[in-house]
Design an enzyme around this catalytic site. Sequence first.
Site, PDB file in Angstrom:
ATOM      1  CE1 TYR A 142      -8.242  22.757 -79.828  1.00 51.30           C
ATOM      2  CE2 TYR A 142      -8.446  22.827 -82.214  1.00 51.30           C
ATOM      3  CZ  TYR A 142      -7.808  23.216 -81.051  1.00 51.30           C
ATOM      4  OH  TYR A 142      -6.745  24.075 -81.128  1.00 51.30           O
ATOM      5  CE  LYS A 193      -4.818  24.330 -64.723  1.00 49.96           C
ATOM      6  NZ  LYS A 193      -4.082  25.109 -63.693  1.00 49.96           N
ATOM      7  CG  ASP A 226      -0.524  25.694 -64.524  1.00 47.83           C
ATOM      8  OD1 ASP A 226      -0.295  24.476 -64.374  1.00 47.83           O
ATOM      9  OD2 ASP A 226      -0.889  26.429 -63.574  1.00 47.83           O
ATOM     10  CG  ASP A 250      -3.673  24.982 -80.669  1.00 50.25           C
ATOM     11  OD1 ASP A 250      -3.010  24.884 -81.710  1.00 50.25           O
ATOM     12  OD2 ASP A 250      -4.384  25.969 -80.393  1.00 50.25           O
ATOM     13  CG  ASP A 254       1.449  27.887 -81.674  1.00 53.27           C
ATOM     14  OD1 ASP A 254       1.470  26.888 -82.437  1.00 53.27           O
ATOM     15  OD2 ASP A 254       0.826  28.928 -81.942  1.00 53.27           O
TER      16      ASP A 254
HETATM   17  C1  IPM Z   1      -2.877  23.961 -85.250  1.00 47.87           C
HETATM   18  C2  IPM Z   1      -3.768  25.126 -85.572  1.00 47.87           C
HETATM   19  C3  IPM Z   1      -5.210  24.633 -85.658  1.00 47.87           C
HETATM   20  C4  IPM Z   1      -5.618  24.115 -84.295  1.00 47.87           C
HETATM   21  C5  IPM Z   1      -6.226  25.660 -86.181  1.00 47.87           C
HETATM   22  C6  IPM Z   1      -5.823  26.194 -87.544  1.00 47.87           C
HETATM   23  C7  IPM Z   1      -7.621  25.113 -86.220  1.00 47.87           C
HETATM   24  O1  IPM Z   1      -3.609  26.126 -84.635  1.00 47.87           O
HETATM   25  O2  IPM Z   1      -2.890  22.974 -86.009  1.00 47.87           O
HETATM   26  O3  IPM Z   1      -2.149  24.036 -84.264  1.00 47.87           O
HETATM   27  O4  IPM Z   1      -6.036  24.888 -83.436  1.00 47.87           O
HETATM   28  O5  IPM Z   1      -5.505  22.911 -84.091  1.00 47.87           O
HETATM   29 MG    MG Z   2      -2.031  25.778 -83.231  1.00 49.35          MG
END
Ligand code: IPM
Ligand code: MG
Length: 368
Positions: A142, A193, A226, A250, A254
């Site tokens: 990042y 990884k 993975d 990240d 999700d």
């Molecule tokens: C998160 C989001 C952020 C990230 C974006 C909005 C920059 O996806 O907080 O998970 O990638 O960290």
């Molecule tokens: Mg995210």
Amino acid sequence: MATRKLFLLPGDGIGPEAMAEVRKFIGFMNAEQGADFHSDEGLVGGSAYDAYGAAISDADMDKAMAADAVLFGAVGGPKWDAVPYDMRPEAGLLRLRKEMELFANLRPAICYPALAASSSLKPEVVEGLDILIVRELTGGVYFGQPKEIIDLGNGQKRGIDTQVYDTYEIERISAVAFELARTRRGEVCSMEKRNVMKSGVLWNEVVTATHKARFPDVKLSHMLADAGGMQLVRWPKQFDVIVTDNLFGDMLSDVAAMLTGSLGMLPSASLGAPDPMTGKRKALYEPVHGSAPDIAGQGIANPIAMIASFAMCLRYSFAMIEDAERLDRAIATVLDAGLRTSDIWSEGCDRITTADMGDAILKAYSAG
Ligand code: IPM
Ligand code: MG
């Protein structure tokens, strides 16, 4: 207890609607519990860009730095797709994380019993799920340099991002994971990884060394990221705490969020190191879901992740553990009663609005 300084950044899309529900709790706790929250408010993301031409203004950045805790809604939307890269809505969030040095991102994925059926996985796979993803938040790809697109002059361009981790960054994030594991089942799984990435080799070494030197009582395992993703959807209950880098964290968070039934359920806390003088950590609390521009302004967004993020704020910034637990219980009570926003609605439940969900949780909180 001195004044508690909150800085609210509702942001874009459904952010302001979700934040409106949190304001109800702040008001209630001030009026009924003498909580003494003082809240100020600013702009971030597209709304800041529209007002100031930047994803967050310097003045709001200063307020965030001075607050005890920042409550953050969401940023982004198609309206700002064409703004310059450095001013895109997400840049505001990344600036907050970097300048406040919020290196530790805690993302719990808890499956409320009432929602086990709304996961896309079988109920027995997710029922009772309680895992915590500890994501490194200020390093890795990042922020690594170089980060650019260069013109190779032969009609080709090259896009470059750099994954980079120093020992101290891996050490401090793994220490957070081990410490939190001690308050839970006592198990940490580290994901990287190392089979293809040098930063993964170092990650693995440093986590292993930190464990050996300081946390031998915690059970440590390692998984390639993975395979970790695959195991998360195969049998997520095998995990207690997962520690991983910024990008894998990240993605994996999700995935973990979806196990719980909806992205609208998952809160997060982003913490800095304790200040050596005051012991206080800088902190920002945000739902994991994004700005959901497709449903913004309709009053149907799920405010639970935002409210649960406020519960994390009570817990981690103000040590108001009982109130945090009471708030978490209130969320579970309302779900048990069959109240649902659209995203988690299923047959036989009551479909309610964002504001009604906030009111119902507040009612359960005040009763409980
Ligand atoms: C998160 C989001 C952020 C990230 C974006 C909005 C920059 O996806 O907080 O998970 O990638 O960290
Ligand atoms: Mg995210």
